[in-house]
Design a protein around this motif. Structure first.
Motif, PDB file in Angstrom:
ATOM      1  N   ILE A 149      35.170 -25.565  34.504  1.00 20.76           N
ATOM      2  CA  ILE A 149      35.454 -27.064  34.338  1.00 20.76           C
ATOM      3  C   ILE A 149      37.123 -26.750  33.859  1.00 20.76           C
ATOM      4  N   LEU A 150      37.375 -26.016  32.911  1.00 22.17           N
ATOM      5  CA  LEU A 150      38.710 -25.687  32.266  1.00 22.17           C
ATOM      6  C   LEU A 150      39.643 -25.177  33.479  1.00 22.17           C
ATOM      7  N   ALA A 151      39.004 -24.198  34.253  1.00 22.02           N
ATOM      8  CA  ALA A 151      39.567 -23.520  35.255  1.00 22.02           C
ATOM      9  C   ALA A 151      40.165 -24.608  36.361  1.00 22.02           C
ATOM     10  N   PHE A 181      38.752   2.055  35.757  1.00 24.38           N
ATOM     11  CA  PHE A 181      38.508   0.943  34.813  1.00 24.38           C
ATOM     12  C   PHE A 181      39.373  -0.121  34.964  1.00 24.38           C
ATOM     13  N   SER A 182      40.495   0.076  35.103  1.00 22.02           N
ATOM     14  CA  SER A 182      41.237  -1.201  35.194  1.00 22.02           C
ATOM     15  C   SER A 182      40.996  -1.905  36.749  1.00 22.02           C
ATOM     16  N   PHE A 183      40.830  -1.430  37.686  1.00 21.36           N
ATOM     17  CA  PHE A 183      40.543  -1.919  38.744  1.00 21.36           C
ATOM     18  C   PHE A 183      39.095  -2.728  38.789  1.00 21.36           C
ATOM     19  N   MET A 184      38.127  -2.251  37.768  1.00 23.52           N
ATOM     20  CA  MET A 184      37.058  -3.233  37.623  1.00 23.52           C
ATOM     21  C   MET A 184      37.490  -4.236  36.851  1.00 23.52           C
ATOM     22  N   LEU A 185      38.225  -4.070  35.849  1.00 28.90           N
ATOM     23  CA  LEU A 185      38.651  -5.132  34.868  1.00 28.90           C
ATOM     24  C   LEU A 185      39.446  -6.227  35.938  1.00 28.90           C
ATOM     25  N   ARG A 186      40.498  -5.749  36.656  1.00 32.53           N
ATOM     26  CA  ARG A 186      41.136  -6.699  37.676  1.00 32.53           C
ATOM     27  C   ARG A 186      40.230  -7.495  38.551  1.00 32.53           C
ATOM     28  N   ASP A 187      39.271  -6.883  39.235  1.00 35.73           N
ATOM     29  CA  ASP A 187      38.564  -7.324  40.079  1.00 35.73           C
ATOM     30  C   ASP A 187      37.538  -8.678  39.393  1.00 35.73           C
ATOM     31  N   LEU A 198      38.575 -10.223  36.759  1.00 29.74           N
ATOM     32  CA  LEU A 198      39.706 -11.324  36.233  1.00 29.74           C
ATOM     33  C   LEU A 198      40.120 -12.215  37.368  1.00 29.74           C
ATOM     34  N   LEU A 199      40.015 -11.440  38.432  1.00 33.05           N
ATOM     35  CA  LEU A 199      40.214 -12.477  39.521  1.00 33.05           C
ATOM     36  C   LEU A 199      39.139 -13.275  40.125  1.00 33.05           C
ATOM     37  N   GLN A 200      37.957 -12.802  39.821  1.00 34.12           N
ATOM     38  CA  GLN A 200      36.786 -13.555  40.209  1.00 34.12           C
ATOM     39  C   GLN A 200      36.549 -14.760  39.506  1.00 34.12           C
ATOM     40  N   GLU A 201      37.359 -14.882  38.013  1.00 35.34           N
ATOM     41  CA  GLU A 201      37.189 -16.040  36.866  1.00 35.34           C
ATOM     42  C   GLU A 201      38.792 -16.608  37.390  1.00 35.34           C
ATOM     43  N   GLY A 202      39.412 -16.335  38.239  1.00 38.70           N
ATOM     44  CA  GLY A 202      40.568 -17.399  38.491  1.00 38.70           C
ATOM     45  C   GLY A 202      42.031 -16.883  37.985  1.00 38.70           C
ATOM     46  N   TYR A 203      41.996 -15.852  37.220  1.00 35.02           N
ATOM     47  CA  TYR A 203      43.067 -15.459  36.659  1.00 35.02           C
ATOM     48  C   TYR A 203      44.096 -14.819  37.692  1.00 35.02           C
ATOM     49  N   ASP A 241      27.462   1.575  34.838  1.00 37.87           N
ATOM     50  CA  ASP A 241      26.766   0.663  33.992  1.00 37.87           C
ATOM     51  C   ASP A 241      27.392   0.294  32.768  1.00 37.87           C
ATOM     52  N   TYR A 242      28.093   1.291  32.005  1.00 40.16           N
ATOM     53  CA  TYR A 242      28.436   1.248  30.739  1.00 40.16           C
ATOM     54  C   TYR A 242      29.711   0.556  31.066  1.00 40.16           C
ATOM     55  N   ARG A 243      30.763   0.859  32.042  1.00 36.90           N
ATOM     56  CA  ARG A 243      31.725   0.572  32.367  1.00 36.90           C
ATOM     57  C   ARG A 243      31.755  -0.927  32.530  1.00 36.90           C
ATOM     58  N   GLU A 244      30.396  -1.296  33.634  1.00 39.31           N
ATOM     59  CA  GLU A 244      30.671  -2.623  33.602  1.00 39.31           C
ATOM     60  C   GLU A 244      30.124  -3.579  32.664  1.00 39.31           C
ATOM     61  N   LYS A 245      29.513  -2.878  31.391  1.00 37.62           N
ATOM     62  CA  LYS A 245      29.320  -3.756  30.110  1.00 37.62           C
ATOM     63  C   LYS A 245      30.476  -3.849  29.267  1.00 37.62           C
ATOM     64  N   LEU A 246      31.302  -2.955  29.560  1.00 37.13           N
ATOM     65  CA  LEU A 246      32.697  -3.044  28.649  1.00 37.13           C
ATOM     66  C   LEU A 246      33.643  -4.148  29.296  1.00 37.13           C
ATOM     67  N   VAL A 247      33.638  -4.216  30.720  1.00 34.44           N
ATOM     68  CA  VAL A 247      34.556  -5.158  31.395  1.00 34.44           C
ATOM     69  C   VAL A 247      33.824  -6.486  31.152  1.00 34.44           C
ATOM     70  N   GLU A 248      32.716  -6.784  31.209  1.00 34.19           N
ATOM     71  CA  GLU A 248      31.974  -8.131  31.086  1.00 34.19           C
ATOM     72  C   GLU A 248      32.459  -8.527  29.413  1.00 34.19           C
ATOM     73  N   ALA A 249      32.490  -7.540  28.626  1.00 34.41           N
ATOM     74  CA  ALA A 249      32.590  -7.996  27.213  1.00 34.41           C
ATOM     75  C   ALA A 249      34.339  -8.349  27.209  1.00 34.41           C
ATOM     76  N   LEU A 250      35.197  -7.708  27.774  1.00 34.89           N
ATOM     77  CA  LEU A 250      36.511  -7.780  27.871  1.00 34.89           C
ATOM     78  C   LEU A 250      36.713  -9.366  28.371  1.00 34.89           C
ATOM     79  N   VAL A 251      36.032  -9.450  29.641  1.00 33.84           N
ATOM     80  CA  VAL A 251      36.345 -10.749  30.110  1.00 33.84           C
ATOM     81  C   VAL A 251      36.121 -11.873  29.342  1.00 33.84           C
ATOM     82  N   THR A 252      34.735 -11.806  28.688  1.00 32.91           N
ATOM     83  CA  THR A 252      34.265 -12.799  27.779  1.00 32.91           C
ATOM     84  C   THR A 252      35.293 -13.048  26.753  1.00 32.91           C
TER      85      THR A 252
END
Length: 230
Positions: A11-13, A73-79, A81-86, A210-221
């Motif tokens: 809703i905020l986005a 790792f940065s590509f995973m984080l970028r993708d 964040l883009l999904q979340e609308g940043y 798997d671990y990279r995905e966990k880190l990325v999800e935590a960063l996004v949150t």
């Protein structure tokens, strides 16, 4: 993220998009294929200098160069964040570049980034040392009056999120006044040190998707939690 909280973020986005407003994250994948050991000022007007870009480390078990891990790792984080609308700005998207730490900070400044995440892995001569850490500008950094408080707040939210990962080791939040990319930054900034590639066990862990995905999800949150408090 729980469903109710996710709904609120959506809703905020939507609210932001209605007014043609978006949040910009700059991601700086640390290092590059070849180091550049010529010198640049550590801060605006400073006579103290450091190498434009240092070498970085390499996996003790995997042999993966840090600059490769950082970009993957940065590509995973970028993708995500883009999904979340940043909006996302990358300081580099390949290995064969020569972009100094001052120039990386200026990329974030020129993008007027709402937050800059610098991605690294770590090294220690003590191979038993492991765990992630977050580095932030100190209160005495060159731009500290402008960026210290928000950098610290972002790190605290990201730290709280990362600590939700089962079994993760943390070395805390550490302020630094000797990092070129902090001293030249005009936007909130932090370094995410994902773990120690000098620790054989953690090096292997960092190489797994798997671990990279966990880190990325935590960063996004954590990033979302930070912006929800502003």
């Amino acid at each position: 993220m729980c469903s109710e909280r996710r709904k609120f973020v959506v809703i905020l986005a939507l609210f932001f998009s209605t007014f043609a407003f978006s949040l910009t994250i700059c991601i700086d994948p640390g290092h590059q294929k070849e180091a550049d050991l010529t010198l640049e000022p550590i801060a605006p007007g400073s006579e103290t200098t450091k190498a434009r870009v240092s070498t970085g480390t390499r996996g003790s078990s995997t042999g993966i160069p840090e600059y490769v891990f950082n970009l993957e790792f940065s590509f995973m984080l970028r993708d995500r964040l883009l999904q979340e609308g940043y909006e996302v700005v990358m300081t580099r998207d390949s290995h064969d570049v020569n972009i100094s730490n001052v120039e990386r900070a200026k990329i974030a400044n020129e993008a007027n980034a709402d937050l800059c995440i610098r991605v690294h892995a770590d090294y220690s001569s003590d191979s038993s040392l492991k765990g992630f850490m977050l580095l932030i500008p100190s209160e005495t950094s060159a731009q500290s009056p402008l960026i210290y408080s928000d950098s610290k707040k972002a790190a605290e939210k990201i730290m709280a999120s990362l600590l939700q990962i089962d079994g993760i080791d943390s070395l805390g939040i550490r302020p630094r006044d000797d990092i070129t990319g902090f001293n030249w930054s005009e936007v909130p900034v932090l370094i995410f040190e994902a773990g120690f590639m000098s620790n054989p066990e953690e090096d292997v862990l960092l190489s797994t998707r798997d671990y990279r995905e966990k880190l990325v999800e935590a960063l996004v949150t954590g990033i979302e939690d930070y912006f929800l408090t502003k």
